[in-house]
Design an enzyme around this catalytic site. Structure first.
Site, mmCIF file in Angstrom:
data_model
loop_
_atom_site.group_PDB
_atom_site.id
_atom_site.type_symbol
_atom_site.label_atom_id
_atom_site.label_comp_id
_atom_site.label_asym_id
_atom_site.label_seq_id
_atom_site.Cartn_x
_atom_site.Cartn_y
_atom_site.Cartn_z
ATOM 1 N N SER A 197 0.703 -1.490 -0.113
ATOM 2 C CA SER A 197 0.258 -0.297 -0.048
ATOM 3 C C SER A 197 0.970 1.230 0.284
ATOM 4 O O SER A 197 2.102 0.678 0.183
ATOM 5 C CB SER A 197 -0.763 -0.256 1.152
ATOM 6 O OG SER A 197 -1.927 -0.860 1.007
ATOM 7 N N GLN A 198 0.132 2.371 -0.284
ATOM 8 C CA GLN A 198 0.769 3.184 -0.685
ATOM 9 C C GLN A 198 1.249 3.658 1.072
ATOM 10 O O GLN A 198 0.626 3.866 1.443
ATOM 11 C CB GLN A 198 -0.093 4.582 -1.271
ATOM 12 C CG GLN A 198 -0.243 5.717 -1.090
ATOM 13 C CD GLN A 198 -0.919 7.122 -1.713
ATOM 14 O OE1 GLN A 198 -2.032 6.575 -1.596
ATOM 15 N NE2 GLN A 198 -1.026 8.231 -1.486
#
Length: 215
Positions: free
Chosen positions: A63-64
């Protein structure tokens, strides 16, 4: 040993995390400490601290950084909690959590991802993470109840076993919606009462399992 990624990590935290409103000092310290570049393939290391998710094995993603920090902060960890993570993936989110609580239990359904994550946990000596291969939508009942639960894949609803395994008081964060876009939902359990609030629109990989999407 000199960490040549330290400057990139500091820039990530300043520009992507603090600048967007993450204020919990413990979450910020964890993002500064955990070497994100170790959780991606060698070919991706130069991009490890960028403002975007990255592909990992088996069609999954890491994930970011902002989303990792946002979800982590929402759990409001103080240091003594037992936390359940559903969807080990690269292992990065579990590693961040491990800096903030007493014990992390994490469940992954893809063996190659689990094996890679375990190697990194061992190399970093993050010994308060225990991982297993299983259907994460069933939780991990042997170690319940959990003070906090985090789900790093999007499902059609909040799996009932996870609500059952959440302590009272407890906090659970999960993306819920269809397979294109979800709402990041925070479920709180206090004095037997369950409340759910929407925090943000997000897009995650599918939560596969008995109480998720069918694989």
């Amino acid at each position: 040993m000199i960490d040549r990624y330290e400057t990139a990590r500091e820039r990530m935290v300043q520009e992507q995390i603090i600048a967007r409103g993450v204020t919990d000092p413990r979450t910020i310290d964890a993002l500064l400490e955990v070497p994100r570049h170790l959780f991606v393939d060698d070919a991706m290391r130069a991009r490890a601290y960028g403002d975007y998710p990255l592909p990992i094995a088996a069609g999954q993603t890491i994930s970011q950084p902002y989303i990792v920090s946002f979800m982590t902060q929402a759990l409001q960890l103080k240091g003594e909690e037992t936390v359940l993570e559903i969807g080990t993936g690269s292992g990065y989110q579990a590693a961040v959590l491990s800096r903030l609580c007493r014990q992390v239990y994490t469940v992954e359904r893809i063996n190659t991802l689990l094996a890679n994550a375990r190697k990194v946990f061992g190399s970093l000596r993050y010994f308060n993470i225990v991982a297993k291969l299983d259907d994460g939508t069933m939780g991990w009942p042997e170690h319940a109840p959990y003070d906090a639960i985090i789900v790093t894949a999007g499902g059609p609803e909040i799996p009932a076993p996870l609500i059952d395994q959440l302590a009272d008081p407890g906090r659970l964060i999960i993306p819920v919606g269809d397979q294109d876009v979800q709402e990041l939902q925070l479920l709180t359990k206090i004095d037997g009462e369950v409340k759910v609030e929407n925090l943000a629109s997000v897009r995650f990989v599918d939560l596969i399992g008995e109480h998720g999407w069918r694989g």
